[in-house]
Motif scaffolding. Structure first.
Motif, PDB file in Angstrom:
ATOM      1  N   UNK B  14       0.844  -1.201   0.000  1.00 29.53           N
ATOM      2  CA  UNK B  14       0.000   0.000   0.000  1.00 29.53           C
ATOM      3  C   UNK B  14       0.877   1.249   0.000  1.00 29.53           C
ATOM      4  N   UNK B  15       1.936   1.176   0.775  1.00 30.24           N
ATOM      5  CA  UNK B  15       2.873   2.303   0.839  1.00 30.24           C
ATOM      6  C   UNK B  15       3.516   2.522  -0.530  1.00 30.24           C
ATOM      7  N   UNK B  16       3.904   1.399  -1.132  1.00 28.20           N
ATOM      8  CA  UNK B  16       4.547   1.477  -2.453  1.00 28.20           C
ATOM      9  C   UNK B  16       3.591   2.032  -3.498  1.00 28.20           C
ATOM     10  N   UNK B  17       2.293   1.776  -3.300  1.00 24.13           N
ATOM     11  CA  UNK B  17       1.293   2.277  -4.260  1.00 24.13           C
ATOM     12  C   UNK B  17       0.967   3.748  -4.003  1.00 24.13           C
ATOM     13  N   UNK B  18       1.591   4.324  -2.996  1.00 25.01           N
ATOM     14  CA  UNK B  18       1.416   5.743  -2.735  1.00 25.01           C
ATOM     15  C   UNK B  18       0.275   6.079  -1.800  1.00 25.01           C
ATOM     16  N   UNK B  19      -0.254   5.087  -1.099  1.00 20.24           N
ATOM     17  CA  UNK B  19      -1.339   5.375  -0.158  1.00 20.24           C
ATOM     18  C   UNK B  19      -0.777   5.919   1.153  1.00 20.24           C
ATOM     19  N   UNK B  20      -1.422   6.921   1.721  1.00 26.12           N
ATOM     20  CA  UNK B  20      -0.908   7.508   2.958  1.00 26.12           C
ATOM     21  C   UNK B  20      -1.217   6.642   4.178  1.00 26.12           C
ATOM     22  N   UNK B  21      -0.670   5.452   4.207  1.00 30.79           N
ATOM     23  CA  UNK B  21      -0.963   4.551   5.320  1.00 30.79           C
ATOM     24  C   UNK B  21       0.083   4.652   6.446  1.00 30.79           C
ATOM     25  N   UNK B  22       1.072   5.544   6.243  1.00 32.71           N
ATOM     26  CA  UNK B  22       2.126   5.714   7.248  1.00 32.71           C
ATOM     27  C   UNK B  22       1.614   5.793   8.683  1.00 32.71           C
ATOM     28  N   UNK B  23       0.606   6.659   8.943  1.00 37.07           N
ATOM     29  CA  UNK B  23       0.116   6.804  10.315  1.00 37.07           C
ATOM     30  C   UNK B  23      -0.487   5.512  10.886  1.00 37.07           C
ATOM     31  N   UNK B  24      -0.768   4.536  10.026  1.00 35.96           N
ATOM     32  CA  UNK B  24      -1.383   3.291  10.506  1.00 35.96           C
ATOM     33  C   UNK B  24      -0.333   2.223  10.839  1.00 35.96           C
ATOM     34  N   UNK B  25       0.930   2.585  10.587  1.00 35.24           N
ATOM     35  CA  UNK B  25       2.019   1.591  10.681  1.00 35.24           C
ATOM     36  C   UNK B  25       2.041   0.822  11.990  1.00 35.24           C
ATOM     37  N   UNK B  26       1.795   1.532  13.089  1.00 32.55           N
ATOM     38  CA  UNK B  26       1.944   0.896  14.413  1.00 32.55           C
ATOM     39  C   UNK B  26       0.661   0.195  14.878  1.00 32.55           C
ATOM     40  N   UNK B  27      -0.379   0.268  14.052  1.00 35.11           N
ATOM     41  CA  UNK B  27      -1.625  -0.416  14.449  1.00 35.11           C
ATOM     42  C   UNK B  27      -1.388  -1.925  14.489  1.00 35.11           C
ATOM     43  N   UNK B  28      -2.010  -2.605  15.442  1.00 38.78           N
ATOM     44  CA  UNK B  28      -1.855  -4.060  15.456  1.00 38.78           C
ATOM     45  C   UNK B  28      -2.565  -4.713  14.267  1.00 38.78           C
ATOM     46  N   UNK B  29      -1.969  -5.751  13.770  1.00 43.12           N
ATOM     47  CA  UNK B  29      -2.608  -6.521  12.688  1.00 43.12           C
ATOM     48  C   UNK B  29      -3.419  -7.645  13.335  1.00 43.12           C
ATOM     49  N   UNK B  30      -4.706  -7.769  12.969  1.00 44.85           N
ATOM     50  CA  UNK B  30      -5.553  -8.768  13.645  1.00 44.85           C
ATOM     51  C   UNK B  30      -5.081 -10.207  13.374  1.00 44.85           C
ATOM     52  N   UNK B  31      -5.014 -10.979  14.409  1.00 39.55           N
ATOM     53  CA  UNK B  31      -4.683 -12.400  14.245  1.00 39.55           C
ATOM     54  C   UNK B  31      -5.766 -13.238  14.909  1.00 39.55           C
TER      55      UNK B  31
END
Lengths: 250, 405
Positions: B14-31
């Motif tokens: 998503x980052x590579x595609x240019x989406x501003x997801x930077x602020x979400x980086x530290x969010x936990x990924x659901x498992x």
């Protein structure tokens, strides 16, 4: 039309029919009476092909469209398509399946089997309403789900409606009179009598002689402990009504 | 150690595609260690390398065309992009406005996927209905995913605003067409002012390898009536979170669903209904049919606030298993803080009734036909509640032709 030969059958390992012989010819109406547990309903279920009942010995021969067939070798739906019909003692509720749709599916399945053209919904509607009129049934009836929230009498009427639609060659009526008030019984009996002809046969299972005043049998059989212990004319039913079954069980 | 969003190849892509997801980086990924995701494994999605589909020219696939009414009103989106030539609606009438725009990439409110949806900044369809307007002709929002290459990311947003006393029917469809995998992360926000009425139907037809994580929010004011129906054939991962806030007295929400799953498909419906004010009503019926090795999850949470006295809440999840290898997980969660309420819930898991099959067989109907008839009857129970006969027909055809039931 139907030849039951030395039939032994059981359910859950309990023997119920113990050497039953019965022969029914076209044009005849047979009545079967007998105490509870004598095997009356078991016979009807085996003829219809209920998988819960197992046949341990004997044979059931039936005059089908292609000559004599071993009825027990057929699937329940194949028996129905060959003209065998069971009016259930306890008709099954089928939630979500509309009665009209069910009847048309059944009718057309039989048509397909015999290579006859199926009926489209509009023609079937006309056909169905004719049959319903015969049984004095309300129009709304066929829009409801099969037997769901039907009264006891409505369920029994629905069985006879199905019989009228499918026009079977061999109909077995399993305690069709139970749960019917006298007026309903007259209507249902009149319907059954209209369906009676020289080419078909009926087996009427009942506890009460009363029904036989309306559907007149040619032969009456008394079941006891999985066998026929006595057969006779309509007068036998009257005798049983008066004397009970004890004298026959000796 | 818990995994973070930034640790996933999905985030990277998503980052590579240019989406501003930077602020979400530290969010936990659901498992699956988390209760809310216990039965829905997102490890496949974590590995997905998503790309933003470019504008694709296209026509309406014949199968979609055949499904819709000839003069349908609505928006058609191909891979998340509205296609004017295929759409048909008036932008503004005195009863309703329809606005198409790019979703503003707002703050990261909501859960991770809602935030991803916003970050993607894809199309937003906004339908607003004027006070008192009564629109019974359904408005369609049709998403067709047909991008070439796996991992196309589609993040549409639907916003429906009903002014006081207005009524609207909306049908949103998610249809994968001759396509392999994609990731769809849609959000729908439906808000009803006092006395408004909304019928909202979501129809899904995904290919078996797609991944769909969607969210629907319903906000109902006083005396409003919202009815939501989700019909899905599942996907590799299908998850829907449906959140209803009943904020007004006397309002009703009816939340229904149908999972019709075959093969290795999966569908997970999480509903959460919050009664905030007194004398409101909610009813839920989720029916699930599972064949082969399909898996279905239903988690229905009902929260009744302390002041929401006289709440009436009803929940039922019925499951029909057609195969010994299918699996159902169902869980009601009731959180009731008021004392004068009526809440009932139930779940059933069963097989096709042999007695019913036998009864149909004795009338000449073949065993397989009998079984099919009974399975359809089980499903039709949900669909027959729709008022619009055209819509009932569409769903009925979908079940037969696309879902294979």
């Amino acid at each position: 039309m139907l030849n039951v030969k030395d039939l032994h059958a059981s359910v859950d390992g309990t023997a119920i029919l113990k050497g039953l012989n019965l022969s029914v010819r076209a044009g005849e109406v047979h009545a079967i009476m007998g105490p509870n547990g004598s095997g009356k309903s078991t016979l009807s279920k085996i003829i219809a092909g209920n998988p819960q009942y197992s046949v341990d010995k004997g044979a059931v021969e039936y005059e089908g469209s292609t000559g004599t067939i071993d009825l027990l070798s057929l699937e329940p739906e194949e028996r129905a398509r060959e003209g065998v019909f069971l009016a259930f003692q306890y008709p099954v509720e089928v939630p979500g399946v509309q009665t009209a749709l069910f009847l048309r599916a059944a009718y057309n399945a039989v048509c397909r089997h015999h290579g006859v053209e199926e009926m489209d919904p509009i023609d079937f509607d006309v056909f169905l309403h004719e049959k319903m009129k015969m049984l004095d049934m309300d129009d709304k009836f066929i829009d409801r789900a099969v037997n769901v929230d039907f009264s006891g009498g409505e369920k029994k009427r629905n069985e006879i409606l199905q019989m009228a639609v499918l026009n079977p060659r061999l109909a077995i009526l399993d305690e069709t009179d139970s749960g019917l008030d006298i007026d309903s019984m007259k209507i249902v009996s009149a319907g059954v009598n209209k369906l009676r002809n020289r080419r078909n046969a009926m087996v009427v299972i009942t506890h009460y002689q009363r029904l036989l005043n309306y559907i007149k049998p040619d032969i009456v059989h008394i079941f006891c402990q999985g066998r026929i212990v006595k057969s006779g004319g309509p007068e036998l039913a009257l005798e049983v009504e008066e004397r009970g079954y004890d004298w026959l069980m000796k | 150690m818990n995994k973070l969003f930034k640790d996933t190849p999905f985030f990277e892509s998503l980052l590579a595609a240019g989406l501003p997801v930077g602020p979400l980086a530290e969010r936990p990924w659901p498992t699956t260690r988390e209760e809310a995701w216990r039965y829905t494994d997102l490890s496949g999605l974590a590995q997905a390398r998503a790309h933003i589909p470019r504008r694709v020219e296209g026509t309406l696939p014949a199968s979609v065309k055949a499904l819709l009414p000839k003069d349908f009103q609505g928006v058609v989106l191909l891979n998340g992009i509205p296609v004017e030539a295929l759409s048909s609606f008036e932008e503004e009438t005195n009863q309703r406005t329809v606005q198409l725009s790019l979703s503003s990439s707002g703050s990261g409110s909501g859960d991770l996927f809602e935030a991803v949806n916003r970050s993607a900044g894809q199309a937003e369809v906004r339908v607003s209905v004027a006070k008192g307007a009564d629109l019974s002709v359904p408005f369609y929002v049709i998403h067709i995913m047909n991008a070439v290459g796996e991992g196309a990311l589609v993040c549409p947003r639907l916003v429906v605003n009903l002014a006081e006393g207005s009524r609207l029917r909306v049908v949103e469809m998610f249809l994968g067409h001759e396509v392999k995998g994609y990731v769809s992360i849609p959000v729908a926000e439906l808000s009803l002012a006092d006395g408004a009425g909304l019928d909202y139907v979501q129809v899904h037809d995904h290919p078996p390898v797609a991944c769909h994580v969607g969210r629907v929010r319903v906000d109902g004011a006083r005396d409003s009536q919202a009815s939501v129906l989700t019909v899905t054939n599942g996907a590799a991962v299908f998850r829907q979170d449906l959140l209803c806030d009943i904020r007004g007295e006397g309002s009703t929400v009816s939340v229904n669903g149908l999972h019709a799953l075959k093969g290795l498909r999966h569908a997970d419906s999480h509903t959460e209904i919050r009664h905030h004010e007194p004398a409101s009503r909610s009813e839920q019926l989720y029916k699930c049919v599972l064949d082969d090795e399909a898996r279905s999850v239903f988690n229905g949470r009902i929260v009744v606030d302390q002041k929401a006295q006289k709440t009436n809440s009803y929940q039922l999840n019925k499951n029909l298993l057609l195969s010994p290898d299918a699996r159902v997980d169902t869980k009601p969660q009731l959180e009731i803080h008021a004392d004068d309420v009526r809440c009932t819930h139930g779940a059933t898991i069963g097989r096709v009734n042999e007695e019913e099959i036998f009864y149909l067989q004795t009338r000449g109907i073949g065993r397989e036909d009998a079984r099919r008839l009974l399975v359809r009857a089980f499903m039709d129970d949900v669909i027959s509640r729709l008022e619009d006969p055209g819509l009932r027909e569409i769903l009925s055809r979908k079940l037969k032709e696309s879902y294979g039931f």
